[in-house]
Design an enzyme around this catalytic site. Structure first.
Site, PDB file in Angstrom:
ATOM      1  N   GLY A  31       0.903  -1.279  -0.009  1.00 16.94           N
ATOM      2  CA  GLY A  31       0.137  -0.120  -0.070  1.00 16.94           C
ATOM      3  C   GLY A  31       0.863   1.251  -0.093  1.00 16.94           C
ATOM      4  N   LEU A  33       0.637   3.494  -2.225  1.00 13.66           N
ATOM      5  CA  LEU A  33       1.205   3.255  -3.622  1.00 13.66           C
ATOM      6  C   LEU A  33       1.602   4.687  -4.216  1.00 13.66           C
ATOM      7  CD1 LEU A  33      -1.700   1.045  -5.171  1.00 13.66           C
ATOM      8  CD2 LEU A  33       0.283   0.300  -3.601  1.00 13.66           C
ATOM      9  N   HIS A  34       2.495   4.319  -5.006  1.00 14.85           N
ATOM     10  CA  HIS A  34       3.291   5.432  -5.760  1.00 14.85           C
ATOM     11  C   HIS A  34       3.767   5.088  -7.119  1.00 14.85           C
ATOM     12  CE1 HIS A  34       6.871   3.059  -5.124  1.00 14.85           C
ATOM     13  NE2 HIS A  34       6.802   3.221  -3.852  1.00 14.85           N
ATOM     14  N   GLY A  36       6.063   3.787  -8.511  1.00 18.96           N
ATOM     15  CA  GLY A  36       6.912   2.631  -8.491  1.00 18.96           C
ATOM     16  C   GLY A  36       6.035   1.450  -8.601  1.00 18.96           C
ATOM     17  N   HIS A  37       4.959   1.356  -7.913  1.00 21.55           N
ATOM     18  CA  HIS A  37       3.807   0.491  -7.774  1.00 21.55           C
ATOM     19  C   HIS A  37       3.188   0.751  -9.265  1.00 21.55           C
ATOM     20  CE1 HIS A  37       4.184   1.240  -3.206  1.00 21.55           C
ATOM     21  NE2 HIS A  37       4.575   0.067  -3.406  1.00 21.55           N
ATOM     22  N   GLY A 148       9.186  -5.461  -8.312  1.00 25.41           N
ATOM     23  CA  GLY A 148      10.118  -4.366  -8.826  1.00 25.41           C
ATOM     24  C   GLY A 148      11.439  -4.883  -8.533  1.00 25.41           C
ATOM     25  N   VAL A 177      11.820   2.504 -10.445  1.00 29.95           N
ATOM     26  CA  VAL A 177      11.341   3.703 -10.928  1.00 29.95           C
ATOM     27  C   VAL A 177      12.075   4.596  -9.967  1.00 29.95           C
ATOM     28  CG1 VAL A 177       9.163   5.364 -11.329  1.00 29.95           C
ATOM     29  CG2 VAL A 177       9.396   2.568 -11.742  1.00 29.95           C
ATOM     30  N   SER A 187       7.763   3.928  -0.495  1.00 30.92           N
ATOM     31  CA  SER A 187       6.520   4.461   0.456  1.00 30.92           C
ATOM     32  C   SER A 187       7.346   4.896   1.745  1.00 30.92           C
ATOM     33  CB  SER A 187       5.573   3.414   0.821  1.00 30.92           C
ATOM     34  OG  SER A 187       5.180   2.694  -0.382  1.00 30.92           O
ATOM     35  N   ARG A 188       8.373   4.725   1.828  1.00 30.94           N
ATOM     36  CA  ARG A 188       9.097   5.123   3.197  1.00 30.94           C
ATOM     37  C   ARG A 188       9.677   6.360   2.969  1.00 30.94           C
ATOM     38  NH1 ARG A 188      10.196  -0.885   3.975  1.00 30.94           N
ATOM     39  NH2 ARG A 188       9.392  -1.351   5.889  1.00 30.94           N
TER      40      ARG A 188
HETATM   41  P1  AMP Z   1       6.022  -2.503  -1.230  1.00 29.69           P
HETATM   42  O1  AMP Z   1       4.723  -1.803  -1.275  1.00 29.69           O
HETATM   43  O2  AMP Z   1       7.163  -1.500  -1.077  1.00 29.69           O
HETATM   44  O3  AMP Z   1       6.156  -3.974  -0.675  1.00 29.69           O
HETATM   45  O4  AMP Z   1       6.437  -2.934  -2.786  1.00 29.69           O
HETATM   46  C1  AMP Z   1       5.188  -3.481  -3.593  1.00 29.69           C
HETATM   47  C2  AMP Z   1       6.079  -3.875  -4.819  1.00 29.69           C
HETATM   48  O5  AMP Z   1       6.342  -2.721  -5.834  1.00 29.69           O
HETATM   49  C3  AMP Z   1       7.454  -4.756  -4.966  1.00 29.69           C
HETATM   50  O6  AMP Z   1       7.524  -5.649  -5.848  1.00 29.69           O
HETATM   51  C4  AMP Z   1       8.337  -3.702  -5.248  1.00 29.69           C
HETATM   52  O7  AMP Z   1       9.645  -3.884  -5.786  1.00 29.69           O
HETATM   53  C5  AMP Z   1       7.747  -2.622  -6.180  1.00 29.69           C
HETATM   54  N1  AMP Z   1       8.230  -1.394  -5.998  1.00 29.69           N
HETATM   55  C6  AMP Z   1       8.356  -0.619  -4.843  1.00 29.69           C
HETATM   56  N2  AMP Z   1       9.120   0.793  -5.424  1.00 29.69           N
HETATM   57  C7  AMP Z   1       9.402   0.726  -6.614  1.00 29.69           C
HETATM   58  C8  AMP Z   1      10.224   1.500  -7.266  1.00 29.69           C
HETATM   59  N3  AMP Z   1      10.625   2.598  -6.929  1.00 29.69           N
HETATM   60  N4  AMP Z   1      10.268   0.889  -8.684  1.00 29.69           N
HETATM   61  C9  AMP Z   1       9.860  -0.320  -9.054  1.00 29.69           C
HETATM   62  N5  AMP Z   1       9.201  -1.203  -8.202  1.00 29.69           N
HETATM   63  C10 AMP Z   1       8.902  -0.735  -6.994  1.00 29.69           C
END
Ligand code: AMP
Length: 283
Positions: A31, A33-34, A36-37, A148, A177, A187-188
Site C-alpha cells: 500500500g 502506492l506510488h 513505482g507500484h 519491482g 522507478v 513508500s518510506r
Molecule cells: P512494497 O509496497 O514496498 O512492498 O512494494 C510492492 C512492489 O512494488 C514490490 O515488488 C516492489 O519491488 C515494487 N516497488 C516499490 N517501489 C518501487 C520502485 N521505486 N520501482 C519499481 N518497483 C517498486
C-alpha cells in the site's frame, strides 16, 4: 474497481474468470502506492485480462523494532490510483483474514539468501515475504505476478521460490522507478525530512559514479564499492551495507571483476531513522 477483503470472496470472483480463460495478473504491495507500484500495475494491465493489486501490510515480515505501526495507510486513495491505471480489483484483507490462527507455523524459507544483505539486518523478513507471497499466489490463482527490481534480493528470491516449488505462474521483473531527483521511489520516502531527502540523493549519486567508473574500465570490487560508500558517507548517511554481487546468484564478488561477470550493487543506508534500499546493475 472493487475492493475485496476476504479470501473466499476473491476466490469466488477469480475462479470463474479463470475458468472462462481470463488471464489473471497479481501485483502484491503493502500500500501507500506510488509510481513505482504504478509501473507494476501498468505492466499487468498490459499483459493480463484481469489485474488484482493486493494491499496488505504483512506483519510477519517486520521486525519488532521496525516501522509496522507507522507505515503509511490510505486504502481508498490506493484503490483510486490502481483503478485509474486499469486494475480491476484491490485485495485488502485484514491480518485476521490472512492469519486467522495468529502467526503461521508453516513458513516458506530460502536456505541461503535469507540471512544475507537485507536478510542479515532483518531476521525473518524474507520468510515473511515468501510466505505471504505464496499465500497470495494460491489465493488468487494468478497466471502472472509483478515485482519491482527496487527490491532486488526479494524478486530474486521469489523467482527462485517459484522455480523450486513449481508455482504455475510467471514472474515479471519491473525496472526500478526513480523520482526526477534520482531517489528510488518508496513508500518510506514519506518519513524523510527535507534535509534527509536531499542528503539521500547521495545513494543514487554514488551508484551512478560507480557505474561510470565501471564503464571507464574500473574492475576492482573494493574500489567500486568504495565509490558508493564515500558518496553515502559524504551525505551523512549511515551505511548498512554496500555489496557488489552477481546478478545470477546474488553471491558477493571479490578481487577483480571478469568481463563476463554480471554485476549489481546492492545498498541499504539510513538517513535519520529511515532505512532506504537501492541498487544498480553495472552491465
Ligand atoms: P512494497 O509496497 O514496498 O512492498 O512494494 C510492492 C512492489 O512494488 C514490490 O515488488 C516492489 O519491488 C515494487 N516497488 C516499490 N517501489 C518501487 C520502485 N521505486 N520501482 C519499481 N518497483 C517498486
Amino acid at each position: 474497481m472493487q475492493i475485496v477483503t476476504t479470501v473466499d470472496s476473491l476466490r469466488q470472483i477469480l475462479k470463474p474468470l479463470s475458468k472462462e480463460g481470463k488471464v489473471i495478473g497479481l501485483v502484491p504491495t503493502m500500500g501507500a502506492l506510488h509510481d513505482g507500484h504504478g509501473a507494476l500495475i501498468k505492466e499487468s494491465v498490459k499483459d493480463c485480462d484481469i489485474t488484482v493489486v493486493s494491499v496488505f501490510l504483512n506483519p510477519i515480515q517486520f521486525g519488532k523494532n521496525e516501522d509496522l505501526d507507522k507505515y503509511p495507510k490510505r486504502l481508498e486513495a490506493d484503490a483510486k490510483f490502481a483503478g485509474s491505471l486499469g486494475a480491476d480489483y484491490v485485495f485488502a484483507p485484514s491480518v485476521q483474514e490472512m492469519y486467522p490462527d495468529g502467526d503461521p507455523l508453516t513458513l516458506v524459507r530460502d536456505e541461503t539468501l535469507e540471512s544475507l544483505y537485507c536478510g542479515a539486518y532483518r531476521p525473518g523478513h524474507f520468510r515473511g515475504v515468501l510466505t505471504v507471497v505464496s499465500k497470495l499466489f494460491l489465493i488468487s490463482g494468478c497466471n502472472h505476478a509483478y515485482f519491482g527490481e527496487k527490491d532486488y534480493q526479494q524478486v530474486f528470491l521469489i523467482e527462485r521460490m517459484v522455480k523450486d516449488l513449481n508455482f504455475d505462474l510467471q514472474i515479471h521483473r519491473v525496472k526500478l522507478v526513480r523520482e526526477d531527483s534520482g531517489l528510488a521511489l518508496s513508500s518510506r520516502n514519506e518519513y524523510l525530512s527535507e534535509d534527509e531527502h536531499s542528503r539521500a540523493l547521495g545513494i543514487y549519486g554514488g551508484l551512478k559514479q560507480a557505474k561510470a567508473a565501471y564503464e571507464a574500465g574500473e574492475r576492482s570490487v573494493s574500489k567500486i564499492r568504495d565509490i558508493v560508500l564515500k558518496s553515502i558517507l559524504a551525505a551523512r548517511g549511515i551505511v548498512q551495507f554496500v555489496e557488489v554481487v552477481n546478478q545470477k546468484d546474488l553471491q558477493k564478488f571479490s578481487g577483480m571483476l571478469a568481463p563476463e561477470d554480471k554485476v549489481v550493487i546492492l545498498v541499504a543506508a539510513f538517513f535519520g531513522k529511515t532505512r532506504l534500499i537501492d541498487n544498480i546493475e553495472l552491465n
